[in-house]
Write an enzyme that holds these catalytic residues in place. Structure first.
Site, PDB file in Angstrom:
ATOM      1  N   LYS A 198      -0.074  -3.319   8.333  1.00  0.00           N
ATOM      2  CA  LYS A 198      -0.959  -2.852   7.748  1.00  0.00           C
ATOM      3  C   LYS A 198      -2.238  -3.452   7.428  1.00  0.00           C
ATOM      4  O   LYS A 198      -2.045  -4.494   7.957  1.00  0.00           O
ATOM      5  CB  LYS A 198      -0.035  -2.407   5.761  1.00  0.00           C
ATOM      6  CG  LYS A 198       0.041  -3.960   5.893  1.00  0.00           C
ATOM      7  CD  LYS A 198      -0.413  -4.159   4.178  1.00  0.00           C
ATOM      8  CE  LYS A 198      -1.558  -4.108   4.002  1.00  0.00           C
ATOM      9  NZ  LYS A 198      -1.879  -6.069   3.995  1.00  0.00           N
ATOM     10  N   HIS A 211       0.770  -1.784  -0.643  1.00  0.00           N
ATOM     11  CA  HIS A 211       2.008  -2.175  -1.469  1.00  0.00           C
ATOM     12  C   HIS A 211       1.899  -1.420  -2.745  1.00  0.00           C
ATOM     13  O   HIS A 211       2.895  -1.628  -3.726  1.00  0.00           O
ATOM     14  CB  HIS A 211       1.745  -3.916  -1.862  1.00  0.00           C
ATOM     15  CG  HIS A 211       0.993  -4.307  -0.382  1.00  0.00           C
ATOM     16  ND1 HIS A 211       2.053  -4.467   0.242  1.00  0.00           N
ATOM     17  CD2 HIS A 211       0.235  -5.699   0.343  1.00  0.00           C
ATOM     18  CE1 HIS A 211       1.616  -5.233   1.730  1.00  0.00           C
ATOM     19  NE2 HIS A 211       0.471  -5.839   1.111  1.00  0.00           N
TER      20      HIS A 211
END
Ligand SMILES: NC(=O)C1=CN([C@@H]2O[C@H](COP(=O)(O)OP(=O)(O)OC[C@H]3O[C@@H](n4cnc5c(N)ncnc54)[C@H](OP(=O)(O)O)[C@@H]3O)[C@@H](O)[C@H]2O)C=CC1
Ligand SMILES: O=C1O[C@H](COP(=O)(O)O)[C@@H](O)[C@H](O)[C@H]1O
Length: 486
Positions: free
Chosen positions: A145, A237
């Site tokens: 990511k 997240h």
């Protein structure tokens, strides 16, 4: 712990920060735990022209540095036997041919291509692998990511990766989902009856999720300045944690059942565009200050940060979920660098009793809270009111606490260790599906557009504090406070 099947792991970006600090030490630890077979191969791949010996020297010094006294020569010897290096420049066809020679004859083994490079190389590398017939039926690709920088670029990468790998072969990693306490949150919610009746509007007053870091941008300023906290931490997240808190119980533990439920949460997020983004988000950027008594420089003085950068190093948001379960319950999210301390936690605050029978402490805020600590300590605390010893019925705050390290002693896996073993075992549960990623970007993009439209600088905050004052106002105006300000 079970031995893992023999695997070949090609670590693109094998000389980079993530590989050296997290991924290789994680693989070393799994080797120490006896999970990695001797004929497994871990091949670092990057542009640098290194011999195997030179690469091993780098890996060794990083494992020593990042394994906090766990490193030992005997285990290093067995780990080092599995490690190799191959120079692969993503755009260089001849380099894939060299990689192909290293993998030849091992087509039956699980084969993992871990993309630990900048995201703009993911598709190029996958296409190179496919052109050289390196993608076997037992192959998997891991995408780090943030995947892309917005919905459009993320879709383009996914399209191109999808020409080389089928969706069940694609592991989009978010290392927060590998954290033990995050999985314990699933256990708490779906392994116990206790909280389910309370886990909804009318019972929960509000939820806070904080991912605070005390570090600055470290050596990653070039990447960070292009990215900012919204894309570095919120898009992945924070939204994933929000999904796990807010999702409906899946019917089975099957990866798609879980991912379907997370997707529904992302689709139910109330959009934050234009004025709504302006009113419900706060951007900050750290100035010089002190962390744990040590002076630290401001963001604009960090190496490789342009002098007038408007990149945010802090974000706070008020988020609402338009669903039957959560309508009217605000979720406050925040993350930032150079905050007072490293502290990641989720706080679920319940409604107060409708009628107070007993004498209670003077407190404006409800005292029934569930605090889920993700790091540095891992544990769960339930704040309740209990009778104060002695005569009379006077109530005072008390805590029911579960400290995971103390209760379940024994070696614990860090996020990357857990996720790497899942990848090797082919378990997709803790990885993001493509539609989840699209939904997350579709929600994030309008926030950035609104910020660009208003052309305001991020609010300054002093390093070592909890962020700009406006982040406190965001929650105080609704009658609540961040837990650290209680
Ligand atoms: N670092 C971290 O804490 C985290 C990083 N991530 C993500 O992980 C990924 C890697 O990050 P990070 O390790 O910090 O990045 P680095 O910049 O430290 O490493 C990049 C790696 O890519 C290699 N590379 C660069 N260009 C090429 C090329 N043309 N062909 C092949 N290899 C190339 C570099 O090799 P060489 O030096 O030999 O050119 C290096 O090994 C990024 O997507 C990041 O967003 C995610 C979470 C945390
Ligand atoms: O993904 C990222 O996470 C780290 C924080 O991870 P943690 O496990 O140490 O909490 C963050 O520093 C980094 O900027 C970001 O890319």
């Amino acid at each position: 712990m079970q031995t893992l099947p023999t695997f070949d792991l090609v670590l693109f970006g094998g000389t980079g920060d993530l590989a050296m600090r997290k991924l290789l030490p994680a693989l070393y630890r799994r080797t120490c735990a006896g999970q990695v077979c001797a004929d497994t191969r871990i091949i670092g791949a990057a542009r640098s022209d290194l011999s195997r010996e030179q690469y091993l020297a780098q890996v060794k010094s990083n494992c020593e540095a990042h394994l906090d006294g766990e490193f030992n020569e005997r285990m290093w010897e067995s780990f080092a036997r599995c490690v190799d290096y191959c120079k692969v420049d993503a755009g260089e066809d001849l380099d894939y041919a060299a990689l192909s020679r290293l993998l030849e004859g091992r087509e039956d083994h699980v084969r993992i291509f871990f993309m630990s490079t900048a995201p703009n190389l993911f598709a190029l590398i996958c296409e190179g692998l496919a052109r050289h017939s390196l993608v076997t039926s037992a192959s998997r690709v891991v995408l780090e990511k943030p995947l892309g920088e917005d919905l459009v670029s993320s879709r383009q990468i996914n399209e191109r990766v999808g020409t080389a790998f089928r969706e069940p072969q694609i592991f989009r990693i978010d290392h927060y989902l590998g954290k033990e306490t995050v999985q314990n949150l699933l256990a708490l919610r779906f392994g116990n009856m206790l909280f389910e009746p309370l886990w909804r509007r009318g019972r929960v007053r509000h939820v806070q999720i904080t991912l605070a870091e005390d570090v600055g941008v470290e050596r990653r300023a070039q990447f960070y300045d292009q990215t900012g906290a919204l894309r570095d931490m919120v898009q992945n997240h924070l939204l994933q944690l929000l999904c796990i808190i807010a999702m409906e119980p899946p019917a089975t533990a099957n990866p798609d059942a879980m991912r379907d439920e997370k997707l529904k949460v992302l689709h139910a997020l109330r959009p934050l565009a234009g004025n709504d983004a302006r009113n419900n988000t706060v951007r900050g950027q750290y100035k010089a200050g002190a962390i744990a008594g040590q002076p630290v420089i401001g963001y604009l003085d960090e190496k490789d940060v342009p002098p007038n950068s408007v990149t945010e190093t802090f974000v706070a948001l008020k988020v609402e979920i338009d669903s039957w379960r959560w309508a009217g319950v605000p979720f406050y999210l925040r993350t930032g660098k150079r905050l007072q301390e490293k502290q990641s936690e989720i706080v679920v605050t319940f409604e107060d009793v409708p009628h107070a029978l007993y004498e209670r402490p003077e407190q404006l805020h409800s005292l029934n809270r569930l605090v889920i600590q993700l790091q540095p300590e891992e544990g769960i605390t339930l704040n309740v009111l209990a009778k104060s010893p002695g005569e009379g019925m006077r109530l005072r705050p008390a805590e029911l606490s579960l400290d995971f390290a103390e209760y379940f002693n024994g070696q614990r896996l860090d996020g990357y260790e857990r996720l790497l073993t899942d990848i090797i075992n082919g378990n997709l549960t803790l990885f993001m599906r493509r539609d989840e990623l699209d939904a997350a970007w579709a929600w994030i993009d309008p926030i950035r557009e609104a910020w660009q439209q208003y052309e305001e600088r991020p609010k300054a905050y002093i390093a070592g504090t909890w962020g700009p004052a406006a982040a406190s106002s965001l929650i105080v105006r609704d009658g609540f406070v961040w837990r650290n300000e209680l």
